[in-house]
Design a protein around this motif. Sequence first.
Motif, PDB file in Angstrom:
ATOM      1  N   UNK A 165      64.408 -32.263  -3.338  1.00 41.90           N
ATOM      2  CA  UNK A 165      63.523 -33.262  -3.985  1.00 41.90           C
ATOM      3  C   UNK A 165      63.784 -33.063  -5.586  1.00 41.90           C
ATOM      4  N   UNK A 166      63.628 -34.332  -6.246  1.00 40.76           N
ATOM      5  CA  UNK A 166      63.908 -34.526  -7.602  1.00 40.76           C
ATOM      6  C   UNK A 166      62.862 -35.425  -8.011  1.00 40.76           C
ATOM      7  N   UNK A 167      61.736 -34.964  -8.661  1.00 40.86           N
ATOM      8  CA  UNK A 167      60.585 -35.876  -9.084  1.00 40.86           C
ATOM      9  C   UNK A 167      60.009 -36.567  -7.989  1.00 40.86           C
ATOM     10  N   UNK A 168      59.998 -38.053  -7.778  1.00 39.45           N
ATOM     11  CA  UNK A 168      59.244 -38.687  -7.000  1.00 39.45           C
ATOM     12  C   UNK A 168      60.799 -39.151  -5.758  1.00 39.45           C
ATOM     13  N   UNK A 169      61.807 -38.849  -6.274  1.00 40.27           N
ATOM     14  CA  UNK A 169      62.931 -39.020  -5.343  1.00 40.27           C
ATOM     15  C   UNK A 169      63.666 -37.728  -4.980  1.00 40.27           C
ATOM     16  N   UNK A 170      64.758 -37.999  -4.346  1.00 45.35           N
ATOM     17  CA  UNK A 170      65.755 -37.056  -3.623  1.00 45.35           C
ATOM     18  C   UNK A 170      66.856 -37.078  -4.416  1.00 45.35           C
ATOM     19  N   UNK A 171      67.597 -35.904  -4.807  1.00 44.43           N
ATOM     20  CA  UNK A 171      69.009 -35.887  -5.061  1.00 44.43           C
ATOM     21  C   UNK A 171      69.765 -35.920  -3.633  1.00 44.43           C
ATOM     22  N   UNK A 172      70.887 -36.659  -3.708  1.00 42.12           N
ATOM     23  CA  UNK A 172      71.638 -36.687  -2.407  1.00 42.12           C
ATOM     24  C   UNK A 172      73.014 -36.437  -2.793  1.00 42.12           C
ATOM     25  N   UNK A 173      73.782 -35.744  -2.112  1.00 45.57           N
ATOM     26  CA  UNK A 173      75.323 -35.396  -2.301  1.00 45.57           C
ATOM     27  C   UNK A 173      75.912 -35.307  -0.971  1.00 45.57           C
ATOM     28  N   UNK A 174      77.011 -36.021  -1.030  1.00 47.67           N
ATOM     29  CA  UNK A 174      77.840 -36.105   0.255  1.00 47.67           C
ATOM     30  C   UNK A 174      79.218 -35.477   0.095  1.00 47.67           C
ATOM     31  N   UNK A 175      79.706 -34.678   1.080  1.00 50.66           N
ATOM     32  CA  UNK A 175      80.933 -33.902   1.224  1.00 50.66           C
ATOM     33  C   UNK A 175      81.748 -34.273   2.326  1.00 50.66           C
ATOM     34  N   UNK A 176      82.993 -34.233   2.481  1.00 50.80           N
ATOM     35  CA  UNK A 176      83.941 -34.531   3.613  1.00 50.80           C
ATOM     36  C   UNK A 176      84.181 -33.064   3.684  1.00 50.80           C
ATOM     37  N   UNK A 177      85.252 -32.894   4.901  1.00 56.71           N
ATOM     38  CA  UNK A 177      85.739 -31.268   5.278  1.00 56.71           C
ATOM     39  C   UNK A 177      86.546 -30.937   3.649  1.00 56.71           C
ATOM     40  N   UNK A 200      80.381 -25.199   3.674  1.00 53.00           N
ATOM     41  CA  UNK A 200      79.723 -25.842   4.832  1.00 53.00           C
ATOM     42  C   UNK A 200      80.286 -26.907   5.488  1.00 53.00           C
ATOM     43  N   UNK A 201      80.637 -27.835   4.796  1.00 53.56           N
ATOM     44  CA  UNK A 201      80.985 -29.232   4.981  1.00 53.56           C
ATOM     45  C   UNK A 201      82.326 -28.819   5.848  1.00 53.56           C
ATOM     46  N   UNK A 202      83.276 -27.991   5.502  1.00 46.99           N
ATOM     47  CA  UNK A 202      84.429 -27.829   6.008  1.00 46.99           C
ATOM     48  C   UNK A 202      84.029 -27.115   7.458  1.00 46.99           C
ATOM     49  N   UNK A 203      83.235 -26.127   7.409  1.00 44.60           N
ATOM     50  CA  UNK A 203      82.568 -25.534   8.706  1.00 44.60           C
ATOM     51  C   UNK A 203      82.270 -26.444   9.743  1.00 44.60           C
ATOM     52  N   UNK A 204      81.466 -27.284   9.236  1.00 43.73           N
ATOM     53  CA  UNK A 204      81.023 -28.555   9.931  1.00 43.73           C
ATOM     54  C   UNK A 204      82.045 -29.334  10.558  1.00 43.73           C
ATOM     55  N   UNK A 205      83.120 -29.681   9.760  1.00 44.07           N
ATOM     56  CA  UNK A 205      84.009 -30.551  10.157  1.00 44.07           C
ATOM     57  C   UNK A 205      83.956 -31.635  10.765  1.00 44.07           C
ATOM     58  N   UNK A 206      82.659 -32.391  10.099  1.00 42.40           N
ATOM     59  CA  UNK A 206      82.348 -33.795  10.366  1.00 42.40           C
ATOM     60  C   UNK A 206      82.911 -34.780   9.338  1.00 42.40           C
ATOM     61  N   UNK A 207      82.919 -35.909   9.343  1.00 43.55           N
ATOM     62  CA  UNK A 207      83.167 -36.900   8.347  1.00 43.55           C
ATOM     63  C   UNK A 207      82.566 -36.531   6.976  1.00 43.55           C
ATOM     64  N   UNK A 208      81.314 -36.323   7.321  1.00 41.68           N
ATOM     65  CA  UNK A 208      80.241 -36.137   6.087  1.00 41.68           C
ATOM     66  C   UNK A 208      79.355 -35.180   6.425  1.00 41.68           C
ATOM     67  N   UNK A 209      79.081 -34.227   5.458  1.00 40.22           N
ATOM     68  CA  UNK A 209      77.879 -33.461   5.345  1.00 40.22           C
ATOM     69  C   UNK A 209      76.938 -33.820   4.095  1.00 40.22           C
TER      70      UNK A 209
END
Length: 263
Positions: A52-64, A38-47
């Motif tokens: 949700x993870x409990x009271x927080x959020x799990x966050x992950x970042x991908x370049x292309x 998906x990140x490669x398809x978007x071809x932006x610096x980051x996707x």
Amino acid sequence: MKAVLYQVDAFADRVFEGNPAAIVPLENWPAADVMQAIAAENNLAETAFFAPEGESYRLRWFTPTVEVDLCGHATLASAHVLFNHLGYSKPEIRFETRSGTLVVAREGDRLVMDFPAAKPTPYPMPEAIAEALGAKPLVWAKTSNLMAVFDKAEDVVALKPDFPALARLLAPLNAGLIATAPGEDGIDFVSRFFAPSHGIDEDPVTGSAHCTSVPYWSKKLGKKDLVARQVSKRGGTLWCTDAGERVILRGRCADYMKAEIAF
């Protein structure tokens, strides 16, 4: 599967400024290779993807091309989506990431991020990298990225790197390159960020790079609160604070697009 995708310009006062990020809120995680595709398809610096993870959020970042440990502008944009589009009403958001817990809060019309500092240490002059960069800086330093310090903002603006050569030389270091210099007219320092070995020749505005440049310029200029400008073609402004082992980054976001993706 289907998901909503938001494209947000981060560290921007208006669209077509700052750094665009694609943000994909999730309830369940797809496989890593699907997120990379998906990140490669978007071809932006980051996707960025969060769930949700409990009271927080799990966050992950991908370049292309790769998943990365830290990305400032896509974190800012993710918080913007939660606050402005998904009805998040608490005063701050906690993201669990590969770089630990990151907190984003509202501060007037800006969002405030609390990131770990990455204080640079001196680095021997890498002659081949300087040649690929196209200019010799006054100082070299390193954390996970290299940092080249120039005499004046015009030197940074004028850089025209040889990106294939720079990619080849930075790949063994698994690093990007921060080019920075003192600013003027109310700007404390300027920068550009190059990461050709990660699939991004030049990143428009790079929050994570300021985890290195803010401690450097805070010590150099003798002040804790700094205004930074990334002088890429799009450009973007960050209001920063050196908080010792942490760096506080502030910025605004502008909405560009909301879409549905299928994968």
